[in-house]
Design a protein around this motif. Structure first.
Motif, PDB file in Angstrom:
ATOM      1  N   ASN A 347       0.889  -1.167   0.000  1.00 23.01           N
ATOM      2  CA  ASN A 347       0.000   0.000   0.000  1.00 23.01           C
ATOM      3  C   ASN A 347       0.925   1.214   0.000  1.00 23.01           C
ATOM      4  O   ASN A 347       1.656   1.428   0.967  1.00 23.01           O
ATOM      5  CB  ASN A 347      -0.897  -0.019   1.244  1.00 23.01           C
ATOM      6  CG  ASN A 347      -1.829   1.176   1.315  1.00 23.01           C
ATOM      7  OD1 ASN A 347      -1.395   2.332   1.290  1.00 23.01           O
ATOM      8  ND2 ASN A 347      -3.124   0.917   1.427  1.00 23.01           N
ATOM      9  N   GLN A 348       0.887   1.997  -1.094  1.00 22.87           N
ATOM     10  CA  GLN A 348       1.842   3.093  -1.214  1.00 22.87           C
ATOM     11  C   GLN A 348       1.649   4.149  -0.145  1.00 22.87           C
ATOM     12  O   GLN A 348       2.614   4.759   0.317  1.00 22.87           O
ATOM     13  CB  GLN A 348       1.749   3.728  -2.609  1.00 22.87           C
ATOM     14  CG  GLN A 348       2.851   4.733  -2.891  1.00 22.87           C
ATOM     15  CD  GLN A 348       4.232   4.109  -2.806  1.00 22.87           C
ATOM     16  OE1 GLN A 348       4.516   3.112  -3.448  1.00 22.87           O
ATOM     17  NE2 GLN A 348       5.100   4.693  -1.977  1.00 22.87           N
ATOM     18  N   TYR A 349       0.418   4.373   0.276  1.00 27.48           N
ATOM     19  CA  TYR A 349       0.162   5.362   1.325  1.00 27.48           C
ATOM     20  C   TYR A 349       0.848   4.941   2.628  1.00 27.48           C
ATOM     21  O   TYR A 349       1.522   5.751   3.286  1.00 27.48           O
ATOM     22  CB  TYR A 349      -1.344   5.524   1.557  1.00 27.48           C
ATOM     23  CG  TYR A 349      -2.115   5.860   0.306  1.00 27.48           C
ATOM     24  CD1 TYR A 349      -2.000   7.107  -0.299  1.00 27.48           C
ATOM     25  CD2 TYR A 349      -2.957   4.916  -0.294  1.00 27.48           C
ATOM     26  CE1 TYR A 349      -2.699   7.407  -1.456  1.00 27.48           C
ATOM     27  CE2 TYR A 349      -3.659   5.214  -1.444  1.00 27.48           C
ATOM     28  CZ  TYR A 349      -3.530   6.451  -2.031  1.00 27.48           C
ATOM     29  OH  TYR A 349      -4.222   6.758  -3.170  1.00 27.48           O
ATOM     30  N   THR A 352       4.811   5.014   2.232  1.00 29.43           N
ATOM     31  CA  THR A 352       5.373   6.363   2.356  1.00 29.43           C
ATOM     32  C   THR A 352       5.216   6.886   3.782  1.00 29.43           C
ATOM     33  O   THR A 352       6.115   7.546   4.315  1.00 29.43           O
ATOM     34  CB  THR A 352       4.671   7.314   1.362  1.00 29.43           C
ATOM     35  OG1 THR A 352       4.853   6.823   0.033  1.00 29.43           O
ATOM     36  CG2 THR A 352       5.237   8.723   1.458  1.00 29.43           C
ATOM     37  N   ILE A 361       3.359  11.484   3.689  1.00 27.10           N
ATOM     38  CA  ILE A 361       2.013  11.128   3.221  1.00 27.10           C
ATOM     39  C   ILE A 361       1.272  12.356   2.710  1.00 27.10           C
ATOM     40  O   ILE A 361       0.519  12.284   1.735  1.00 27.10           O
ATOM     41  CB  ILE A 361       1.210  10.414   4.344  1.00 27.10           C
ATOM     42  CG1 ILE A 361      -0.098   9.830   3.788  1.00 27.10           C
ATOM     43  CG2 ILE A 361       0.937  11.332   5.505  1.00 27.10           C
ATOM     44  CD1 ILE A 361       0.080   8.758   2.763  1.00 27.10           C
ATOM     45  N   LEU A 365      -0.105  12.653  -1.175  1.00 27.41           N
ATOM     46  CA  LEU A 365      -1.489  12.981  -1.505  1.00 27.41           C
ATOM     47  C   LEU A 365      -1.563  14.245  -2.358  1.00 27.41           C
ATOM     48  O   LEU A 365      -2.305  14.300  -3.346  1.00 27.41           O
ATOM     49  CB  LEU A 365      -2.303  13.154  -0.223  1.00 27.41           C
ATOM     50  CG  LEU A 365      -2.541  11.868   0.586  1.00 27.41           C
ATOM     51  CD1 LEU A 365      -3.168  12.196   1.931  1.00 27.41           C
ATOM     52  CD2 LEU A 365      -3.415  10.893  -0.183  1.00 27.41           C
TER      53      LEU A 365
END
Length: 434
Positions: A347-349, A352, A361, A365
């Motif tokens: 999960n890239q969120y 990061t 984050i 975004l």
């Protein structure tokens, strides 16, 4: 003498733009097939950018506030990863991560500072068509390889499904690429106002079932859901293109919901990974070791990643230490299956967030949400589809941790943003939709 110098400078400028455009064609054409060509292409793009000079002209383009803002926005995300290097313990992994993400730094600088006056509509459309052709060639090549393996091993089901049908990259990344290629085909067939040669129109129509069937066969859960979303948005928009048809729209939405229900709940496993995912979410198993399917593993890894991210607030663990910290926690929690695979956050969120903390984050975004707001404002439909596709894929894969993701995302995001900015700059923009 002065006149001759101007002619020489103009010729030099045209030569450098030709090199830049040729390298872009190579980049866009190679993305579906390989992750290894993009590093030398990226370095050549940057070298051409340096050798070209013309710094006054490039700096003058930065006077456009949108160009400057988006360049700083995109570049700052990579620079934050550079800062994360200095509080990482594992410098080897950190440097490898920075190399993987280098294109996130170079692409915005080179593309956003290039001369828009030479980027004609024909050149833009040719880039998108190269990607459509390359994606089609990828599918045909994969099908040919799978057919050869199926004949060899006498198993026609196994080799036309999931990873056995994606020979150049993970199915999730391949599905992401093909989804955008499908969006390009839909754009040229139904929204592009300029007429295309008949053979080209036939080819584009042929790509629609080809792309659709291939994504279904890949059985990437995110890919199938995003494909459904793309078709839903496109059809709903097309129904109401000239006039609002509320009843038709209602019937269509109802049909989509019914189709979604049958696809998820009525098609049998194992060739329906959406059904498997739903079972994993709706009936969670106790203990990570009892669940080895992708969805259950992701749920377990996400929880670990989030816990570690919160524990290491506000700055995260650093660019190179994310996987080390995850592996350490897997060992402590006796998560032997994910420990053996040394899975990242998937999960890239969360990836990061764990690496760079709150600022990381927020920048991630902003990297996509702000362009999305502008794309909606300027009605850049393909760019909207691209960003939503990326944001949804970020939920299930750490897309920026592999070149398959960074190459595709960096090149196309910079190109889309560049074209969107200048399309609405009355002084410079040619009138085309990206």
């Amino acid at each position: 003498m002065y006149f001759c110098r101007l002619i020489f400078m103009k010729k030099r400028k045209n030569i450098h733009f030709s090199i830049f455009y040729f390298l872009l064609i190579l980049a866009v054409g190679s993305i579906p097939f390989t992750k290894f060509l993009l590093l030398p292409i990226t370095l050549l793009l940057f070298l051409n950018f340096i050798v070209e000079g013309a710094w006054k002209e490039k700096l003058a383009r930065l006077k456009n506030p949108k160009v400057l803002f988006f360049m700083l926005l995109f570049v700052s995300f990579y620079l934050l990863y550079c800062i994360g290097l200095f509080y990482s313990s594992n410098w080897r992994t950190a440097l490898s991560s920075l190399e993987c993400k280098l294109i996130l730094f170079i692409a915005p600088i080179v593309i956003l500072s290039s001369d828009i006056s030479q980027f004609t509509q024909k050149k833009v459309h040719f880039l998108w068509k190269v990607f459509i052709f390359s994606s089609s060639l990828l599918i045909i090549t994969n099908l040919a390889i799978s057919l050869s393996e199926a004949i060899t091993f006498h198993n026609y089901k196994l080799f036309f499904f999931y990873s056995k049908l994606s020979h150049f990259m993970h199915p999730s990344y391949s599905a992401m690429h093909i989804t955008i290629a499908l969006a390009f085909s839909l754009y040229f067939l139904f929204f592009n106002k300029q007429a295309s040669p008949r053979w080209e129109t036939y080819f584009l129509y042929a790509t629609l079932p080809l792309f659709f069937i291939y994504i279904i066969l890949l059985q990437s859960k995110a890919g199938i859901l995003i494909l459904g979303f793309l078709i839903f948005i496109f059809t709903l928009f097309y129904i109401n293109r000239k006039k609002r048809y509320f009843f038709r729209s209602f019937i269509f939405i109802l049909a989509v919901l019914l189709a979604g229900y049958f696809v998820i709940f009525k098609f049998s496993a194992p060739f329906n990974r959406l059904h498997i995912a739903w079972e994993a979410i709706s009936t969670p198993k106790e203990g990570t070791e009892q669940a080895n399917d992708g969805t259950s593993l992701r749920l377990a890894v996400w929880q670990v990643s989030f816990d570690l991210g919160v524990k290491n607030l506000p700055f995260g663990v650093g660019t190179g230490d994310t996987n080390d910290e995850l592996v350490k926690r897997y060992r402590e929690d006796n998560m032997t299956y994910v420990l053996k695979k040394e899975l990242n956050a998937h999960n890239q969120y969360l990836q990061t967030f764990l690496a760079l903390g709150i600022l990381g984050i927020l920048l991630l975004l902003a990297h996509f949400i702000i362009p999305l707001i502008y794309a909606v404002k300027y009605r850049q439909w393909v760019y909207i589809i691209f960003i939503i596709t990326i944001l949804l894929n970020f939920l299930v894969e750490s897309m920026l941790e592999r070149r398959d993701g960074t190459n595709f995302i960096a090149i196309f995001n910079a190109l889309f943003c560049y074209l969107m900015i200048y399309k609405h700059d009355k002084e410079e923009a040619p009138s085309y939709v990206a």
